[in-house]
Every structure is written in structure tokens, then in C-alpha cells.
Design an enzyme around this catalytic site. Structure first.
Site, PDB file in Angstrom:
ATOM      1  N   TYR A 110       0.857  -1.190   0.000  1.00  0.00           N
ATOM      2  CA  TYR A 110       0.000   0.000   0.000  1.00  0.00           C
ATOM      3  C   TYR A 110       0.889   1.233   0.000  1.00  0.00           C
ATOM      4  O   TYR A 110       1.854   1.309   0.765  1.00  0.00           O
ATOM      5  CB  TYR A 110      -0.901   0.000   1.228  1.00  0.00           C
ATOM      6  CG  TYR A 110      -1.754   1.243   1.379  1.00  0.00           C
ATOM      7  CD1 TYR A 110      -2.820   1.484   0.520  1.00  0.00           C
ATOM      8  CD2 TYR A 110      -1.492   2.177   2.382  1.00  0.00           C
ATOM      9  CE1 TYR A 110      -3.606   2.624   0.657  1.00  0.00           C
ATOM     10  CE2 TYR A 110      -2.276   3.314   2.527  1.00  0.00           C
ATOM     11  CZ  TYR A 110      -3.326   3.527   1.659  1.00  0.00           C
ATOM     12  OH  TYR A 110      -4.093   4.661   1.793  1.00  0.00           O
ATOM     13  N   ASP A 159       9.345   2.442  -0.728  1.00  0.00           N
ATOM     14  CA  ASP A 159       8.375   3.149   0.103  1.00  0.00           C
ATOM     15  C   ASP A 159       8.637   2.738   1.553  1.00  0.00           C
ATOM     16  O   ASP A 159       8.251   1.662   1.989  1.00  0.00           O
ATOM     17  CB  ASP A 159       6.957   2.775  -0.325  1.00  0.00           C
ATOM     18  CG  ASP A 159       5.881   3.448   0.525  1.00  0.00           C
ATOM     19  OD1 ASP A 159       6.224   4.069   1.555  1.00  0.00           O
ATOM     20  OD2 ASP A 159       4.698   3.348   0.173  1.00  0.00           O
ATOM     21  N   LYS A 190       5.584   9.947   8.799  1.00  0.00           N
ATOM     22  CA  LYS A 190       5.491  10.859   9.939  1.00  0.00           C
ATOM     23  C   LYS A 190       6.376  10.506  11.122  1.00  0.00           C
ATOM     24  O   LYS A 190       6.441  11.268  12.085  1.00  0.00           O
ATOM     25  CB  LYS A 190       4.036  10.987  10.388  1.00  0.00           C
ATOM     26  CG  LYS A 190       3.324   9.670  10.609  1.00  0.00           C
ATOM     27  CD  LYS A 190       1.816   9.877  10.723  1.00  0.00           C
ATOM     28  CE  LYS A 190       1.055   8.562  10.760  1.00  0.00           C
ATOM     29  NZ  LYS A 190       1.098   7.833   9.472  1.00  0.00           N
TER      30      LYS A 190
END
Length: 455
Positions: free
Chosen positions: A168, A263, A291
Site C-alpha cells: 500500500y 516506500d 510521519k
């Protein structure tokens, strides 16, 4: 085996296991808040998994977090293994992060202009991560990936992207696609609102399938701008790949003039300061981060060589901008958090803590012949109701096994343990989790497994 079982039940683990379910926690205030939220937000939430559709009961509305613990609106207290989906590697409300944020806020919270804090955080990262030479801060992991895809297309002058089923990469149109039928397929949109023409630029193949990879490059020769992969896929279970497979991706991309994008929104700074790239010692062309670099505040980042990053405006023709990119509050939190991660022995201690925790749970399940495996890497773990020794593809996960996780999740909540509300989500351990926390969590997990397998 006997010695390990004895060790597992020695000391504090000698406490007897519960053999019956505990009463459900009160969710009265959370239920009231949820009912009101449904009048404001689609499904009553601002991100779908929060709706608790995959588990029992009303979503819990969290009002406070400190260290390894969180409290909900009904004052239920939990040991938190979600950690805001990973970035709270120091736990909630870490004093050094909080103090740095407060100091920054004294001077203002957003300027839409450069600040010295951007330089400070960037220098901290680049000096300690040999896999990137320049970077750009953004406001989320999704934005980082979206920007990386545009950069790859702009750099290679190609349009197609190859991704993997089970990985994802956020909710941008080009990547919100799933595999069709066949070995190599164009993606099929997995969300209403994504034009088919967008999905037609994305090729989707299965993980750990070298044959499909080679066929894709043969079929779309000189058309693939980038291959994007979670090097440690952790959004659909923990689908660990071998170094050999990831290295084969690197070699195939290099041979075809295609960029390799890692990723690392989840694995970056979680597995180690250099993330999965450092763990596997593989050089991707572009890396995206999330984050965790801002202590959990809304921030993301992508980085690459100076040459590739030179394509980003204002230096190059690939446009990407953001008013809140590099905002001082997130940068301050990032400086504080990443400084802690660089402390001598930080990752060694955290990984050892996770290893001891997960191995104890696996020993318990194995001793009782439960069809249950704990997969882990670094400080990430995943509970799977399976007898398979490895799960490296999305298709290896039995959807029916999620019924067992649903029961387990409820029992864990009733015992003060908070996990992400889906059996496909991974868990995280932070430096704030104490030995007492982990002993309590183990006993709760043992109790819950006993109940799951009695049903």
C-alpha cells in the site's frame, strides 16, 4: 523445547492464565461521540480503519497518551501497540519531543517560508543516511509517494509504474489499484473515483514472483518509469521479502533504465536509522518516508541522489509544492525524535525487547499446538492465525483467519491491550514499553489465544 517452555512460564509468567472471557469494557462515552461523529464525517471517521468495522464494538475515542499507554473517553487505560500506526517509536508525549515542540510554537506555528529548523533536520538525516543525498519535506507519506512517482516519470520520461499486490502506498490515484487476473496485469481501480486511464498506467504483479517481474519488463520494455515496493511490506500483514528478491529488483531496474522506489513510510527510521535500505544494504533510486520523522506530526519526506532530486522545481521541471511543507512545529519534533534514535544502542535495545516479546508469544502458541505465528522484524510484529512458516504474498493470507483476530482483539481490549483494529495491521513496540508492560501484554495475549482456540 522443554527448557524454553519452563523459561516462558518462570517468574512473573507463573501467574495463572484466565480461562474465561472478561466483561467488555465500557464504551458509553465513545459510543456517544461516535454517534455524533457520524453526523459530521462519512462513517463517523476521518480515516476508514478507525471505524472498527473489522473488529467488535464501537470505535474507541482516545483522549490522552503518555509513554506506552493511552486512555479513551471512558477512562479505559491500554498498553498501546498501535503507536499511531508506527511513528511513535519513543512512545506518546515524549518529554524531549514535547519540549522542543513547545519551544518552536513560542515563535509561531506556520510561516510558509524557510526556517533554520528545516536545515537542522535535513542535516541530521543526511549525515546519518548514506542512501540519499538531497531530500524534500512534504506533509504526509501519501504526498511523499505521489511526489516520488511524479519525479520518476519526469526523470525517465516514461509513464508506467509497476507495483505489487499487497503493498500500500497511500491513496493517490496512480497507486490506488489492485491486480487483475493473470500473471502480469494492468491495475484495476480499487476505489470509486479513480479513472481507468490512471489505472492503465500502473502494472500490478504479485510479490516474490521473479517470473512475473521479468515478463512485465519484457512486455513493457522501455515504458516503465519506476518499480515501487514496500521493502518491508507492512500494510497488509507483514509480508517479509528476502534480500535476494529485493536485490533482483535492483538489478532488473538498473538493466532496464527504471528507477527503484523504496516506500519506507513504515520501515524508515523504524528498522534502523537508514531503514530497510540500510537493513538490506540495497541502494534504491528514490526513498519515501512518513510521519516518524516528525515525531508523529503530519510530515513526510522523499529523497534521492543529488542528480535525481535536481529534477524537482525550482531546479528542474518536476513541479511539487506545499504551504505546510517543512513547517517549524513538525521540524522541531523531528529534530528531537531523530536525535534520540541516534543515541548509542537505541535500535539494539528496541529490537532485543521486541525479539524477547515475540519469541515468548510464539513459544506459548507452539507449546499448545495453536495454529498461530508471530512474524517480526526490528520493532514491528504481526499476529497471523496460520501454520505457514513464511507469508510473503498477499494471497498467502487466509481471509477466514480474520474471524479469530476479531475475537482476539476484543479480548485484548478487555485486558487493557490496544492493537490496530484489523488483523491485517501490524503492531509496534516503542522505547517507552517497559518490561512490566510487556509481561502484562504477554499474559493478556496468552489468555486471549486460549479463548480464541476454545471457540
Amino acid at each position: 523445547m522443554l527448557d524454553s517452555i519452563k523459561k516462558m512460564f518462570s517468574g512473573e509468567d507463573d501467574l495463572p492464565l484466565n480461562t474465561t472471557g472478561k466483561p467488555d469494557i465500557s464504551r458509553e462515552k465513545s459510543a456517544e461521540l461516535y454517534a455524533k461523529a457520524k453526523t459530521f464525517f462519512p462513517g463517523g471517521v476521518n480515516s476508514p480503519v478507525r471505524a472498527f468495522k473489522s473488529v467488535y464494538g464501537t470505535p474507541l475515542f482516545i483522549k490522552k497518551g503518555h509513554g506506552s499507554h493511552i486512555w479513551d473517553a471512558d477512562d479505559n487505560e491500554f498498553i498501546d501497540f498501535c503507536c499511531s500506526w508506527g511513528p511513535l517509536i519513543l512512545g506518546h508525549n515524549h518529554p524531549k519531543v514535547k519540549d522542543k515542540v513547545i519551544d518552536a510554537m513560542q515563535n509561531g506555528m506556520s510561516f510558509g517560508a524557510p526556517t533554520a529548523l528545516e536545515n537542522e533536520l535535513a542535516e541530521l538525516i543526511l549525515k546519518n543516511n548514506k542512501y540519499i543525498q538531497k531530500l524534500r519535506f512534504v506533509s504526509s507519506g501519501t504526498e511523499a509517494v505521489m511526489s516520488a512517482i511524479r519525479l520518476a516519470r519526469g526523470y525517465t520520461k516514461r509513464d508506467k509504474i509497476l507495483k505489487f499486490e499487497g503493498c500500500y502506498h497511500g491513496h493517490s490515484d496512480s497507486l490506488l489499484v489492485k491486480a487483475g487476473s493473470g500473471l502480469v496485469t494492468f491495475g484495476e481501480t480499487s476505489s470509486a473515483g479513480v479513472p481507468k486511464s490512471f489505472a492503465d498506467e500502473t502494472i500490478v504483479i504479485g510479490l516474490n514472483d521473479t517470473e512475473a517481474l521479468q515478463k512485465a519488463f519484457a512486455e513493457f520494455k522501455d515504458q516503465i518509469a519506476a518499480v515501487i515496493i514496500e521493502p518491508i511490506p507492512a500494510n497488509n500483514g507483514l509480508l517479509l521479502q528476502t534480500k535476494e528478491y529485493l536485490q533482483s529488483l535492483r538489478e532488473t531496474c538498473t538493466a532496464n533504465g527504471t528507477l527503484l522506489i523504496f516506500d519506507e513510510v513504515i520501515s524508515g527510521f523504524r528498522i534502523g536509522f537508514e531503514g530497510a535500505a540500510g537493513y538490506y544494504q540495497i541502494q534504491p533510486d528514490i526513498i519515501t518516508y512518513g510521519k516518524i520523522i516528525g515525531g508523529g506530526l503530519p510530515v513526510g519526506m522523499y529523497g534521492a541522489s543529488a542528480e535525481i532530486m535536481g529534477q524537482i522545481s525550482p531546479d528542474g521541471g518536476v513541479y511539487q509544492a506545499g504551504t505546510l511543507s517543512g513547517n517549524p512545529v513538525a521540524m522541531a519534533a523531528g529534530v528531537a525524535q531523530l536525535t534520540e534514535l541516534l543515541r548509542m544502542g537505541f535500535y539494539k535495545d528496541l529490537h532485543k525487547k521486541t525479539e524477547e516479546f515475540t519469541e515468548a508469544i510464539q513459544r506459548f502458541a507452539t507449546a499448545r499446538s495453536y495454529k498461530f505465528k508471530v512474524f517480526s522484524i526490528g520493532s514491528i510484529f504481526w499476529f497471523a492465525f496460520t501454520s505457514q512458516e513464511t507469508i510473503s504474498k498477499a494471497d498467502d493470507i487466509d481471509p477466514a483467519s480474520m474471524d479469530k483476530f476479531k475475537v482476539m482483539h476484543r479480548e485484548l481490549l478487555n485486558r487493557g491491550i490496544y492493537m490496530g483494529p484489523s488483523g491485517y495491521e501490524v503492531g509496534f513496540i516503542s522505547s517507552a514499553h517497559t518490561k512490566i508492560d510487556l509481561e502484562k501484554a504477554k499474559r493478556a495475549i496468552f489468555d486471549s489465544l486460549d479463548l480464541v482456540f476454545k471457540k
